[in-house]
Scaffold this motif. Structure first.
Motif, mmCIF file in Angstrom:
data_model
loop_
_atom_site.group_PDB
_atom_site.id
_atom_site.type_symbol
_atom_site.label_atom_id
_atom_site.label_comp_id
_atom_site.label_asym_id
_atom_site.label_seq_id
_atom_site.Cartn_x
_atom_site.Cartn_y
_atom_site.Cartn_z
ATOM 1 N N THR A 22 -1.865 39.268 7.157
ATOM 2 C CA THR A 22 -0.504 39.100 7.232
ATOM 3 C C THR A 22 0.153 39.117 8.651
ATOM 4 O O THR A 22 0.390 40.236 8.805
ATOM 5 N N TYR A 23 0.747 38.460 9.177
ATOM 6 C CA TYR A 23 0.875 38.066 10.516
ATOM 7 C C TYR A 23 2.599 37.201 10.666
ATOM 8 O O TYR A 23 2.477 37.016 9.661
ATOM 9 N N GLY A 45 -5.529 34.643 4.661
ATOM 10 C CA GLY A 45 -4.789 35.110 5.499
ATOM 11 C C GLY A 45 -3.197 34.177 5.457
ATOM 12 O O GLY A 45 -2.934 33.251 4.569
ATOM 13 N N ARG A 46 -2.179 35.493 6.200
ATOM 14 C CA ARG A 46 -0.917 34.473 6.008
ATOM 15 C C ARG A 46 -0.235 34.499 7.106
ATOM 16 O O ARG A 46 -0.161 35.425 7.591
ATOM 17 N N LEU A 47 0.672 33.675 7.482
ATOM 18 C CA LEU A 47 1.582 33.689 9.347
ATOM 19 C C LEU A 47 2.904 33.340 8.826
ATOM 20 O O LEU A 47 3.263 32.061 7.973
ATOM 21 N N ARG A 65 -1.009 28.059 4.688
ATOM 22 C CA ARG A 65 -1.186 29.875 4.579
ATOM 23 C C ARG A 65 0.055 29.661 5.771
ATOM 24 O O ARG A 65 0.334 31.057 6.009
ATOM 25 N N VAL A 85 7.324 39.908 1.000
ATOM 26 C CA VAL A 85 6.481 40.531 1.577
ATOM 27 C C VAL A 85 7.493 41.273 2.654
ATOM 28 O O VAL A 85 8.180 41.842 3.044
ATOM 29 N N VAL A 88 3.352 43.815 6.842
ATOM 30 C CA VAL A 88 2.303 43.328 7.566
ATOM 31 C C VAL A 88 1.142 43.846 8.196
ATOM 32 O O VAL A 88 1.203 44.747 9.143
ATOM 33 N N ASP A 89 -0.363 43.012 8.648
ATOM 34 C CA ASP A 89 -0.471 43.583 9.846
ATOM 35 C C ASP A 89 -0.438 43.379 10.817
ATOM 36 O O ASP A 89 -1.174 43.796 11.828
#
Length: 297
Positions: A22-23, A45-47, A65, A85, A88-89
């Protein structure tokens, strides 16, 4: 037109270490960096991208995403919590004003156009450049020109503005520039860029918002997560550099008996990354860019 994203490949290379992660892109703008991040992410993945400018919402990306959040990045942590959330990464920030905002003359960001004194990135907020120039006390104006514009003649500039506005309010960027028409022509570009920068930073509380975002980014990053920040002037870069080095914006961290302090990030390299000559030639905005990258410890 929004600007071509600066250090696009390098910034996303350093940001995305887990394609299923997740970014956050806290400065969506034209979506250049966000689009590249999505290209690197797997289906899971998520943004989340942030932008307070209503114009930027027109650039939203049709991708399951992707989520675009219409907020100032100083509300990063709470906004993400609304989507469930809390970690996050990676977090990416490409600071400064977009080419689109400069080119929209009516926004008042550009020194090249005669426009209403505005300079709001969020057009719904109440404080604008006109309010700053016409209502701030002389000492307040002098301080913002000195600290945010790094202008040595700050007190003189503030005094002249206050004297003039007693006779007539200053409503446009052209009227403001006319007050300082005595500045030698070869110095005008740099001088007015510094004046406008100082006002814009004050109107949008840019440095305070940056500090708040950096602190929140550290909190929400997973250990090993990356913080990537691209800045365009020394005021921003100094804050980013100090925070990545010791988690502080001013003062000195406490040290143990061996003189060591507890680090919050590991820098990818001690010096800032800068664009190469080819990128600068293709994109003039890249000339002043500095990118710093930290890995959360």
């Amino acid at each position: 037109m929004y600007h071509n994203p600066v250090l696009l490949t390098k910034s996303v290379d350093d940001l995305v270490t887990n394609p299923a992660g997740t970014y956050v892109d806290v400065t969506f703008g034209g979506g250049g960096h966000s689009g590249e991040i999505l290209r690197r992410l797997k289906p899971e993945g998520r943004l989340f991208s942030f932008d307070q400018d209503l114009d930027a919402l027109k650039n939203t990306i049709a991708d399951q995403r992707f989520t675009l959040v219409n907020q100032n990045f100083r509300f990063l942590e709470n906004s993400l919590l609304m989507y469930g959330v809390n970690q996050v990464d990676g977090v990416l920030a490409d600071l400064g004003v977009s080419s689109h905002q400069f080119d929209a003359a009516e926004r008042g960001f550009s020194t090249r156009s005669d426009a209403p004194l505005d300079m709001r990135m969020n057009v719904q907020q109440s404080i604008d450049a006109k309010k700053v120039i016409n209502e701030y006390e002389e000492e307040q104006l002098a301080d913002l020109f000195y600290y945010y514009g790094e202008l040595r003649e700050a007190r003189k500039l503030a005094r002249e503005i206050v004297h003039h506005r007693k006779l007539n309010p200053i409503n446009t960027t052209g009227e403001l520039k006319n007050l300082f028409s005595y500045i030698p022509q070869f110095k005008q570009n740099k001088f007015f860029a510094q004046v406008f920068q100082a006002i814009r930073i004050e109107v949008n509380q840019e440095l305070e918002a940056l500090k708040e975002m950096l602190v929140q980014a550290h909190r929400i990053l997973k250990p090993g997560g990356r913080l990537v920040v691209i800045s365009y002037h020394s005021l921003e870069d100094r804050l980013v550099k100090r925070f990545l080095k010791n988690g502080m914006f001013e003062g000195e961290p406490s040290r143990d008996i061996y003189g060591n302090f507890s680090k919050t990030f590991e820098l990818l390299q001690s010096k800032a990354f800068v664009p190469d000559n080819d990128e600068i030639e293709q994109n003039s905005r890249a000339r002043s860019a500095k990118m710093r990258v930290g890995t959360k410890l």
